[in-house]
Design a protein around this motif. Structure first.
Motif, mmCIF file in Angstrom:
data_model
loop_
_atom_site.group_PDB
_atom_site.id
_atom_site.type_symbol
_atom_site.label_atom_id
_atom_site.label_comp_id
_atom_site.label_asym_id
_atom_site.label_seq_id
_atom_site.Cartn_x
_atom_site.Cartn_y
_atom_site.Cartn_z
ATOM 1 N N LEU A 1 0.830 -1.206 0.000
ATOM 2 C CA LEU A 1 0.000 0.000 0.000
ATOM 3 C C LEU A 1 0.864 1.254 0.000
ATOM 4 C CD1 LEU A 1 -2.743 1.448 0.255
ATOM 5 C CD2 LEU A 1 -2.510 1.207 2.753
ATOM 6 N N THR A 2 1.873 1.311 0.870
ATOM 7 C CA THR A 2 2.693 2.519 0.951
ATOM 8 C C THR A 2 3.493 2.741 -0.322
ATOM 9 O OG1 THR A 2 4.424 1.262 2.118
ATOM 10 C CG2 THR A 2 2.843 2.468 3.469
ATOM 11 N N GLN A 3 4.021 1.650 -0.919
ATOM 12 C CA GLN A 3 4.791 1.817 -2.151
ATOM 13 C C GLN A 3 3.907 2.313 -3.289
ATOM 14 O OE1 GLN A 3 5.831 -1.545 -4.640
ATOM 15 N NE2 GLN A 3 7.952 -0.839 -4.795
ATOM 16 N N ARG A 4 2.731 1.691 -3.447
ATOM 17 C CA ARG A 4 1.867 2.091 -4.556
ATOM 18 C C ARG A 4 1.348 3.520 -4.367
ATOM 19 N NH1 ARG A 4 -0.469 -1.058 -8.538
ATOM 20 N NH2 ARG A 4 -2.190 -0.063 -9.661
ATOM 21 N N ALA A 5 0.995 3.866 -3.120
ATOM 22 C CA ALA A 5 0.490 5.215 -2.866
ATOM 23 C C ALA A 5 1.540 6.254 -3.250
ATOM 24 C CB ALA A 5 0.098 5.357 -1.400
ATOM 25 N N TRP A 6 2.786 6.031 -2.850
ATOM 26 C CA TRP A 6 3.830 7.005 -3.171
ATOM 27 C C TRP A 6 4.190 6.977 -4.655
ATOM 28 C CZ3 TRP A 6 6.102 11.243 -1.459
ATOM 29 C CH2 TRP A 6 5.807 11.639 -0.149
ATOM 30 N N ARG A 7 4.032 5.838 -5.297
ATOM 31 C CA ARG A 7 4.263 5.797 -6.743
ATOM 32 C C ARG A 7 3.215 6.625 -7.463
ATOM 33 N NH1 ARG A 7 4.896 -0.028 -8.802
ATOM 34 N NH2 ARG A 7 6.922 0.241 -7.785
ATOM 35 N N TRP B 1 6.624 9.368 -6.709
ATOM 36 C CA TRP B 1 7.931 9.123 -6.073
ATOM 37 C C TRP B 1 8.061 7.626 -5.806
ATOM 38 C CZ3 TRP B 1 11.295 13.154 -5.298
ATOM 39 C CH2 TRP B 1 12.447 12.892 -4.544
ATOM 40 N N ASP B 2 9.166 7.034 -6.255
ATOM 41 C CA ASP B 2 9.384 5.602 -6.033
ATOM 42 C C ASP B 2 10.009 5.361 -4.667
ATOM 43 O OD1 ASP B 2 8.347 4.498 -8.341
ATOM 44 O OD2 ASP B 2 10.192 4.767 -9.473
ATOM 45 N N VAL B 3 9.433 4.441 -3.905
ATOM 46 C CA VAL B 3 10.006 4.023 -2.628
ATOM 47 C C VAL B 3 10.229 2.516 -2.706
ATOM 48 C CG1 VAL B 3 8.818 5.868 -1.371
ATOM 49 C CG2 VAL B 3 7.760 3.617 -1.510
ATOM 50 N N PRO B 4 11.111 1.968 -1.860
ATOM 51 C CA PRO B 4 11.373 0.525 -1.899
ATOM 52 C C PRO B 4 10.114 -0.297 -1.618
ATOM 53 C CG PRO B 4 13.060 1.673 -0.636
ATOM 54 C CD PRO B 4 11.980 2.670 -0.903
ATOM 55 N N ARG B 5 10.174 -1.565 -1.976
ATOM 56 C CA ARG B 5 8.996 -2.429 -1.867
ATOM 57 C C ARG B 5 8.676 -2.853 -0.440
ATOM 58 N NH1 ARG B 5 5.224 -4.747 -0.645
ATOM 59 N NH2 ARG B 5 4.103 -6.445 -1.680
ATOM 60 N N THR B 6 9.674 -3.081 0.389
ATOM 61 C CA THR B 6 9.409 -3.644 1.718
ATOM 62 C C THR B 6 9.531 -2.591 2.813
ATOM 63 O OG1 THR B 6 11.709 -4.252 2.197
ATOM 64 C CG2 THR B 6 10.405 -5.821 0.922
ATOM 65 N N SER B 7 8.881 -2.876 3.935
ATOM 66 C CA SER B 7 8.942 -1.938 5.056
ATOM 67 C C SER B 7 10.361 -1.822 5.602
ATOM 68 C CB SER B 7 7.982 -2.388 6.170
ATOM 69 O OG SER B 7 8.256 -3.719 6.579
ATOM 70 N N GLN B 8 11.119 -2.939 5.598
ATOM 71 C CA GLN B 8 12.508 -2.861 6.084
ATOM 72 C C GLN B 8 13.355 -1.943 5.201
ATOM 73 O OE1 GLN B 8 10.940 -5.863 5.616
ATOM 74 N NE2 GLN B 8 11.500 -7.320 7.211
ATOM 75 N N GLU B 9 13.182 -2.056 3.873
ATOM 76 C CA GLU B 9 13.942 -1.203 2.966
ATOM 77 C C GLU B 9 13.475 0.249 3.049
ATOM 78 O OE1 GLU B 9 16.664 -1.882 0.600
ATOM 79 O OE2 GLU B 9 16.782 -3.240 2.295
ATOM 80 N N ARG C 1 10.552 9.976 5.674
ATOM 81 C CA ARG C 1 9.914 10.902 4.734
ATOM 82 C C ARG C 1 10.505 10.676 3.347
ATOM 83 N NH1 ARG C 1 9.650 16.706 6.922
ATOM 84 N NH2 ARG C 1 7.942 15.677 8.053
ATOM 85 N N PRO C 2 9.716 10.157 2.406
ATOM 86 C CA PRO C 2 10.255 9.870 1.070
ATOM 87 C C PRO C 2 10.816 11.086 0.351
ATOM 88 C CG PRO C 2 8.192 8.695 1.413
ATOM 89 C CD PRO C 2 8.348 9.637 2.565
ATOM 90 N N ASP C 3 10.165 12.261 0.498
ATOM 91 C CA ASP C 3 10.621 13.455 -0.232
ATOM 92 C C ASP C 3 10.923 14.597 0.739
ATOM 93 O OD1 ASP C 3 7.999 13.852 0.527
ATOM 94 O OD2 ASP C 3 7.492 15.041 -1.241
ATOM 95 N N PRO C 4 12.025 14.527 1.465
ATOM 96 C CA PRO C 4 12.317 15.544 2.484
ATOM 97 C C PRO C 4 12.469 16.954 1.923
ATOM 98 C CG PRO C 4 14.250 14.188 2.060
ATOM 99 C CD PRO C 4 13.106 13.535 1.356
#
Length: 391
Positions: free
Chosen positions: A268-274, A278-286, A348-351
């Motif tokens: 959910l978080t990756q797709r929402a930010w995409r 903005w691309d974020v890593p796939r997993t919560s750890q990453e 924060r993906p986009d500081p």
């Protein structure tokens, strides 16, 4: 605050005070109590442990799945390059064969070049011929060198492709192990919940809700979220990501899912930010490891809140101490208190993104906060079990 909030440590005294839910017709106690005889606090601890293990395995699966996709692309690229190198080597061998046949028919042109110069009626013509001969000799040398280089390139790419294929097979085995681990944990959850009465399930839901409420009150009272009236605005990308996440409320959690019909937490978080651009890593750890950290007191809508010591759960911050997330198998995307799970920190993906002027929070759909974060409230009464169907 970026430390861990040990959710159930706050609520431990309340949970330990809960009585054992034993059936009225229960016989003499045996060597080990069954689910119906165990205290709610103990049952709740077991369920949370199983769900946490399932989520850890899910994130391991997701991480391995991403690596496997990358490795498959690498194998495909190496195979294309190897095919091109093989074709070049075949062409080189053909050229070398033609030169060999030509030399066999006409003999070595280099041996007679000086003699031809001495005996020539036209010395200038002989000199021109010698120049041609030298060029032909250089061409033969270049052909041989190219043939050798193409052969070496083809052999090297063949070795790389074989090694990449071996790595791909290893990742596929790890992916299967992670998948089997998820299924095993969720089967344990299903079996435990199936053994409980509706009254016991209701008591578990109340205990979890009470624990979350206590943790949330303590978080707010500690000042970790900053001033209670401090409403920050998201960046433009964060706003788009958050609005997308809110639109997904009500869709089911499915482990390994990336939308659009179902999600796991990091899907959910990756797709929402995409969608936000903005691309974020796939997993919560990453996401926790690679995105810039931000203190909880500086949270703005759209930031990602990460949970548990192993960073195995993630949510989007909505504002006012609330998050949007895909909680667990059996649950649906919903709005929850930020402290519904033990907080590890936030990123924060986009500081560098500027705050949106005139920010207004998205309108929440009806029932956005309904349903338990536990994932079991009504999930196993006439609804599909949490056993994953993904292969």
């Amino acid at each position: 605050m970026s430390g861990r909030l040990l959710r159930w440590a706050c609520a431990g005294s309340a949970l330990s005070a809960l009585v054992t839910l034993a059936p009225a017709t229960h016989a003499a106690p045996g060597p080990a109590p069954g689910p119906g005889e165990r205290p709610v606090a103990e049952l709740l601890t077991d369920l949370q442990r199983l769900y946490r293990q399932a989520e850890e395995s899910t994130e391991t699966y997701n991480a391995t799945d991403e690596k496997l996709k990358d490795q498959r692309r690498r194998v495909a690229d190496l195979n294309r390059r190897r095919a091109a190198a093989d074709a070049a080597a075949r062409d080189g061998r053909g050229a070398a064969g033609r030169l060999a046949r030509q030399q066999y028919r006409h003999g070595s042109m280099e041996i007679s070049s000086y003699v031809r110069l001495l005996l020539a009626r036209n010395p200038q013509g002989a000199l021109d011929q010698r120049h041609v001969i030298r060029r032909a000799s250089a061409g033969r040398a270049a052909t041989a060198a190219r043939l050798t280089a193409d052969a070496r390139t083809a052999d090297g790419l063949a070795a790389q492709a074989q090694q990449a294929l071996t790595t791909q097979e290893s990742l596929a085995r790890r992916q299967k192990q992670a998948r089997d681990s998820v299924r095993s944990r969720l089967k344990e959850v299903e079996e435990l919940l199936a053994s409980l009465t509706p009254e016991q399930l209701a008591a578990l839901g109340r205990a979890e809700d009470d624990g979350a409420a206590d943790a949330q009150r303590e978080l707010v009272a500690s000042g970790a979220l900053g001033a209670p009236d401090a409403r920050r605005a998201p960046s433009a990308r964060g706003e788009r990501a958050l609005r997308y996440a809110v639109e997904q409320i009500g869709k089911p959690y499915v482990w390994g899912a990336e939308g659009p019909s179902s999600y796991d937490c990091s899907g959910l978080t990756q797709r929402a930010w995409r969608v936000g651009g903005w691309d974020v890593p796939r997993t919560s750890q990453e996401q926790w490891a690679r995105l810039p950290r931000v203190p909880l007191r500086e949270l703005r809508p759209g930031d990602l809140v990460v949970y548990f010591p192993g960073a195995t759960h993630v949510a989007l911050y909505l504002g006012d101490g609330l998050v949007v997330h895909a909680p667990r198998p059996g649950a649906r995307v919903k709005v929850s208190p930020l402290a519904a799970n033990p907080v590890l920190g936030a990123v924060r993906p986009d500081p560098e993104g500027s705050a949106v002027a005139g920010w207004r929070p998205p309108r929440l759909p009806s029932g956005a906060r309904e349903g338990s974060d536990a994932g079991w409230g009504g999930a196993f009464a006439g609804r599909p079990s949490p056993t994953p169907s993904r292969n």
